[in-house]
Design an enzyme around this catalytic site. Structure first.
Site: not given
Ligand code: SAH
Length: 212
Positions: A43, A117, A121, A192-195
């Site tokens: 993941e 993320d 932009k 997931t937490e965000y979900e």
């Molecule tokens: N998957 C989790 C968190 C989502 S937030 C959920 O669904 O609850 C997205 C996470 O991805 C953040 O913690 C961020 O630090 C990480 N992230 C973003 N770009 C990344 C990259 N290039 N390499 C590793 N981690 C990354």
């Protein structure tokens, strides 16, 4: 996800048996970390690890690697692992862009991306974890026929991701704009937490499963 800098995090990561610090030393031999030949699933952007830990508990016969670039976030996952240790998980505190340097071609069986993320932009599009730049990286490290799953509530990011997938020669195996009301795709879904957070606000969750 970005948390306030936590001084204890760096120490915890350096000392944890679950974090792979010498990640440049395992190319082609990642399975040796687990001492078995089980599939290797990753993941990317695991945040605090809720999804990955639930998945790993359900599938003791699969090895999981959790990638998170921020130590302060990974620290939360480590704390959970200390409470409920799982032998089939290891963590990497890295930026996912280095994956092709540290994994052999085809070394991974499956990849999950959850609520990555959005980088809204246009000039930051290459940083999106579903951009063509990243798809090319996954193409190298994922085995032939290996799949990638992506969930998000961000519709513009999801539409962009579907376009990139097709433009870079991947196959879209399945997708939905409302996972929680799609009986088939939602079967066995682990939130997931965000979900949990975004769906409790009423946002529909998009999901796609793609392969090369
Ligand atoms: N998957 C989790 C968190 C989502 S937030 C959920 O669904 O609850 C997205 C996470 O991805 C953040 O913690 C961020 O630090 C990480 N992230 C973003 N770009 C990344 C990259 N290039 N390499 C590793 N981690 C990354």
């Amino acid at each position: 996800m970005r948390l306030r800098n936590i001084p204890a995090a760096a120490n915890a990561i350096a000392e944890s048996e679950y974090c792979v610090l010498d990640y440049t030393e395992h190319k082609g031999e990642w399975k040796n970390l687990f001492g078995n030949e089980n599939p290797l699933v990753m993941e990317i952007g695991m945040g605090k690890g809720k999804f990955l830990m639930e998945l790993a508990a359900l599938h003791p016969d699969i090895n999981y690697l959790g990638v998170e670039r921020y130590g302060s976030v990974l620290y939360r996952a480590l704390q959970k692992m200390e409470e409920h240790p799982l032998p089939n998980i290891r963590f990497l505190c890295i930026n996912a862009e280095v994956l092709p340097e540290i994994f052999e071609e085809g070394e991974l069986d499956y990849i999950y991306l959850n609520f990555s993320d959005p980088w809204p932009k246009d000039r930051h599009a290459k940083r999106r974890l579903t951009s063509g730049e990243y798809l090319k990286r996954y193409d190298k490290v994922l085995k032939k026929g290996g799949r990638l799953e992506f969930k998000t509530d961000n519709r513009p990011l999801f539409d962009f991701s579907l376009e990139e997938t097709k433009a870079f020669g991947w196959t879209v195996n399945a997708y939905t704009y409302d996972l929680h009301h799609d009986e088939k795709m939602n079967e066995g879904n682990i939130m997931t937490e965000y979900e949990e957070k975004f769906s409790s606000h009423g946002n529909p969750i998009c999901k796609m499963i793609i392969s090369r």
